[in-house]
Every structure is written in C-alpha cells, then in structure tokens.
Enzyme design. Structure first.
Site, PDB file in Angstrom:
ATOM      1  N   HIS A 103       0.811  -1.158   0.149  1.00  0.00           N
ATOM      2  CA  HIS A 103       0.132  -0.067  -0.315  1.00  0.00           C
ATOM      3  C   HIS A 103       0.927   0.909  -0.180  1.00  0.00           C
ATOM      4  O   HIS A 103       1.403   1.356   0.683  1.00  0.00           O
ATOM      5  CB  HIS A 103      -1.230  -0.551   1.239  1.00  0.00           C
ATOM      6  CG  HIS A 103      -1.642   1.084   1.143  1.00  0.00           C
ATOM      7  ND1 HIS A 103      -1.863   2.342   1.056  1.00  0.00           N
ATOM      8  CD2 HIS A 103      -2.780   1.596   0.513  1.00  0.00           C
ATOM      9  CE1 HIS A 103      -3.157   2.380   1.270  1.00  0.00           C
ATOM     10  NE2 HIS A 103      -3.582   2.724   0.978  1.00  0.00           N
ATOM     11  N   GLU A 113      -3.433   3.261  -7.250  1.00  0.00           N
ATOM     12  CA  GLU A 113      -3.360   4.642  -6.312  1.00  0.00           C
ATOM     13  C   GLU A 113      -2.839   5.843  -6.612  1.00  0.00           C
ATOM     14  O   GLU A 113      -1.610   5.472  -5.973  1.00  0.00           O
ATOM     15  CB  GLU A 113      -3.238   4.423  -5.070  1.00  0.00           C
ATOM     16  CG  GLU A 113      -5.213   3.075  -4.831  1.00  0.00           C
ATOM     17  CD  GLU A 113      -4.737   3.237  -3.238  1.00  0.00           C
ATOM     18  OE1 GLU A 113      -6.145   3.353  -2.632  1.00  0.00           O
ATOM     19  OE2 GLU A 113      -3.467   3.107  -2.069  1.00  0.00           O
TER      20      GLU A 113
HETATM   21  O1  LIG Z   1      -6.586   2.144   0.628  1.00  0.00           O
HETATM   22  C1  LIG Z   1      -7.335   3.084   0.297  1.00  0.00           C
HETATM   23  C2  LIG Z   1      -6.587   4.350  -0.639  1.00  0.00           C
HETATM   24  O2  LIG Z   1      -5.934   4.426   0.421  1.00  0.00           O
HETATM   25  C3  LIG Z   1      -7.640   5.399  -0.660  1.00  0.00           C
HETATM   26  O3  LIG Z   1      -8.008   6.331   0.392  1.00  0.00           O
HETATM   27  P1  LIG Z   1      -8.754   7.101   0.346  1.00  0.00           P
HETATM   28  O4  LIG Z   1     -10.364   6.550  -0.062  1.00  0.00           O
HETATM   29  O5  LIG Z   1      -9.411   7.903   1.985  1.00  0.00           O
HETATM   30  O6  LIG Z   1      -8.344   7.976  -0.785  1.00  0.00           O
END
Ligand SMILES: O=C[C@H](O)COP(=O)(O)O
Length: 214
Positions: free
Chosen positions: A85, A133
């Site tokens: 992550h 992401e």
């Molecule tokens: O693991 C989830 C991601 O980092 C997305 O986070 P978010 O939905 O707060 O932007």
C-alpha cells in the site's frame, strides 16, 4: 465489482464498520470486504464480514519481531491481504516475498502501485489483483476514476499485457456510487477506498450510496 474498505488507523469503530459492510453486502451483487488494522482482524472477522489484512511481511515463522506473519493473519480470520500500500511501501523483492508468503497461507492478494508502469511490474509478481492509487489523490475526496481516468485505463491495459487474469482495482478519493460506476466503465474490477467510509458520520449510509448503482 469488488469494494474493499481499508480502515487504515482511522479512529472509527472497526466492528461497527464491519457490521455495516456485512449488512450492505447482503443487499447487493457487489462483493464487499473490509481491511482493519492488524490488531482488529480477529474481532472484525468474527462479524462474518469478508476480512482483509492491510499488510503482511515477506517472512516465515521465526525471529521476526514486530512483523506481520501471513499465517497469523490467516489464523485471525483474514481471507486476503493488501501488499505495498502507498502508506506501507516495500522494495520489489519484498513485494515478491510478501505475495509468496500470502500464497503460502492461502491469502488472496492485491498488490498496490502508484501508476500504470508499476502496475505492470506488480502484475508480473502473480498476485490475484493489483490496485492503482495515485498517492496525491489519496484521502482528498477527489476520485481517481473521474479526476484521472487515464491512470485507470492505462493500469488496466498494463496489467492485461502482463497477465489477463490479474484483476485491477483503483483507489484514491472514491466515495460515491458514481465514482464506482466510473471505475467500472474504465475497466476496473473493483475499488479500494478508505476515508469515504471510515471517516463518514454514517458509514452504513456511505456504503449504501457506494453500491446503489451496482
Ligand atoms: O486504501 C485506500 C486508499 O489509500 C484510498 O484512500 P481514500 O479512499 O481515503 O482516498
């Protein structure tokens, strides 16, 4: 669509959110799961919700103080784990080792990456899925699927070039059903999200909105 809710270390009640995810999962064809902090996996899994770990380390049983062992995570009730992550980055060899460790413990795997080039590399390591992401959008409420659609489409193409069986999720700023629909339209098989549910005043209502169009 797979909707994976990462609770990170947000100050929410993990069991209450897990129960909301479980209850909303019963109302939709979408697949919902939750990834609590490691110390909450067992209590969350006991709710009956599909439970994921946020991380495992590339280790085996032994002298590994402070690490997350895949077998322990599985024994606690996790069905899968995130790897790499954006907030728990690993070196390439350690991503590979963590995927191998998860495989050994029969955990499903999603390897996260910043951009389509990294998604191709991640897919080559043989996970079940990858998640793109853009770090600059995480936690902003600006959805990657609408703000940066090229990233999602290019990640889907990059993964397919390497292994068509590897599913692609996208994450960062996803908080509404429209964001999830946009992700699916770009070829994503799911979304990885956190703050839109974990920081919501009413997590169950937020989840209901997320799955309403699915
Ligand atoms: O693991 C989830 C991601 O980092 C997305 O986070 P978010 O939905 O707060 O932007």
């Amino acid at each position: 669509m797979f909707v994976l809710v990462n609770l990170k270390t947000y100050p929410c009640d993990p069991v209450a959110v897990a129960e909301a995810v479980r209850d909303v999962d019963d109302t939709t064809d979408a697949r919902l799961a939750v990834a609590p902090a490691a110390s909450h996996i067992e209590r969350v899994a006991e709710t009956g919700v599909e439970t994921w770990a946020q991380h495992v380390d590339p280790i085996d049983h032994g002298s590994n103080t402070g690490h997350a062992l895949a077998e322990h995570v599985a024994d606690a009730g996790a069905a899968g784990t995130l790897v790499n992550h954006s907030e728990q980055r690993l070196k390439l060899a350690d991503i590979d080792g963590a995927v191998r460790a998860a495989d050994r413990a029969d955990l499903e795997t999603i390897v996260c990456a910043n951009n389509p080039a990294q998604i191709g590399a991640a897919a080559a390591l043989g996970p079940d899925a990858v998640a793109v992401e853009p770090p600059e959008l995480i936690g902003t409420g600006t959805p990657v699927s609408q703000a940066d659609p090229d990233v999602v489409e290019n990640a889907v193409a990059a993964a397919a070039d390497v292994d068509p069986d590897v599913s692609v999720l996208c994450g960062a700023g996803i908080s509404t059903g429209d964001d999830v629909v946009a992700a699916g339209d770009l070829g994503a098989g799911g979304v990885l999200l956190a703050s839109g549910v974990a920081k919501a005043d009413d997590p169950k209502a937020a989840l209901e909105d997320l799955v309403a169009p699915l």
